[in-house]
Design a protein around this motif. Sequence first.
Motif, short mmCIF file in Angstrom:
data_model
loop_
_atom_site.label_atom_id
_atom_site.label_comp_id
_atom_site.label_asym_id
_atom_site.label_seq_id
_atom_site.Cartn_x
_atom_site.Cartn_y
_atom_site.Cartn_z
N THR A 123 0.88 -1.17 -0.01
CA THR A 123 -0.11 -0.07 -0.16
C THR A 123 1.07 1.32 0.23
N ARG A 124 1.85 0.77 0.86
CA ARG A 124 2.35 2.46 1.03
C ARG A 124 3.28 2.40 -1.00
N VAL A 125 4.00 1.08 -1.18
CA VAL A 125 4.53 1.61 -2.74
C VAL A 125 3.62 2.22 -3.86
N ALA A 126 2.27 1.81 -3.43
CA ALA A 126 1.11 2.00 -4.40
C ALA A 126 1.15 3.42 -4.23
N ALA A 127 0.88 4.18 -3.01
CA ALA A 127 0.80 5.96 -2.97
C ALA A 127 1.83 6.19 -3.31
N ILE A 128 2.87 6.00 -3.04
CA ILE A 128 4.47 6.49 -3.30
C ILE A 128 3.84 6.69 -5.22
N LEU A 129 3.92 6.25 -5.71
CA LEU A 129 3.76 5.92 -7.51
C LEU A 129 2.49 6.63 -7.92
N ALA A 130 0.92 6.92 -6.83
CA ALA A 130 -0.05 7.76 -7.68
C ALA A 130 0.59 9.25 -7.15
N LYS A 131 1.48 9.52 -6.31
CA LYS A 131 1.98 11.19 -7.37
C LYS A 131 2.26 11.30 -8.68
N TYR A 132 3.09 10.14 -9.10
CA TYR A 132 3.47 10.71 -10.66
C TYR A 132 2.13 10.21 -11.69
#
Length: 365
Positions: A123-132
Motif C-alpha cells: 500500500t505504501r508503494v501504491a501511494a508513492i507511485l500515485a503521485k506520478y
Amino acid sequence: MVGPAVPVAASYEVMEALTSVQVTVPTEGASAFDLTFELSNRSPLHTLFLLAGGAGIPILRVVLVATLNGTPNVLIDGVMTNHEVSPGNQGKATMSIKGDDLSVVMDHIDLSGIPYPAMPIFTRVAAILAKYAPLGVIPKVIPNLNPVPPNPLDRIPRQQGTDLQYIQMLAKQVGYTFYMEPGPKPGTSFGYWGPLIKTGPAQPALTTNMDAHTNVESLSFRFNSNKKMLPIVLIQEPFTKLPIPIPIGDVGPLNPPLGAIPPIPHKIKLLKQTAKMSFAEAAEAGLGEASRSSDVVSASGSLDVLRYGRILQPRKLVGVRGAGHAFDGLYYVETVTHKIKRGEYKQDFTLSRNGLVSTVGKVPA
C-alpha cells in the motif's frame, strides 16, 4: 515524441537530424536511451536542448515508439539527463542526447520522514507511485506474501530517502523488484512492483545453425555453476530466542525451472537480517535471494528485427533452438538493447535460465 512534461510528436527538423537510436532495457533498474543527431552549427535544436538541459529538474520528456507490421511498440518513456555536442567538419556537429526512464524523476527529492501509519508495504508503494499520475505512471503493485499492516501503537513506518530509494528498499526487503514498463500507449507507463515472473507464453524461438531458418546473427552460451547459492533464513524462536535456520529453494509458482538439470549449490548464504522478521517475511526475502542466484546458464547474442519478424521483448520468455540438446529450450530475456539507424533495426540481448537441458519438448517456432 518530445516535450516538457507532456510529449508531442517530434517536428520534421528533429526527425531529419536524427541519425541513430539506442535503448537499453534491463530486467532490474532503469532503462536508458541515447539519441544521436547530426546538426548544422546554426540549427535551432542546439538552443532547445541546451535550455532543457539547464533546467533544475529534467522536464524534457522523450517517448520512443517503433512501429513494426503496423503495430506501435513503446520502447521507452523517459526524460533527458545529459547532452553532448561534438563539432564536426563542413559546418556539421554531432549531438548526443542521453536519458533514463521516468524512475529518474522519482530520485530527485529526499522525502525521509513521511509517515505511513497502519499501511502494509504494498500500500505504501501504491501511494508513492500515485503521485506520478500526471506523468502517465500507472501503479502495477503485487501484494507481498505478508500484507499485514503494522500496528500504529507499536510502530509507524517512515520513508527513508527518495521515492525511488524507498521503493527499491521495500522491494529488496520482500524479494521483489521495481521497474518502469512503458506503454501500451505512448505517454503512459506501468510502475511495476512485484516478483520477477518467469512464466507465461513464450516469444517465437531464436534459431541458430538451421540454414534458412536461422534468425539470429550471433548466439553464444555460458554455464557458471559457481553462481548457484543456497540462501538460509534465520527465524528467531519467540520464547527461547534461539535462531532456527531454514534453507530456501529457488523454485516457485512464478519461477518454475526452465532447465531440467540444475547444478548443486556451491555456496551457502546466511540471511541474518531475517531474524527479526516473521516467517512469511523471511521466506519472501529468501525466495528473492534464491531467484537472483539461480540462473547459472546465460546466453548473449544479436538479431536483425526484420529477419526475426518482431521486436524481442525483455522480461518475458523466449525459445531457443538449434543450439544443441544442452542449451535448447526456454529462456528468460534479461536485457534487450535496441539499435536503430536509417534502414536498420537490430537488437542485442542476454538470456538466462536455471539449468541445462530443456524442460519442454518443443518451443514456439
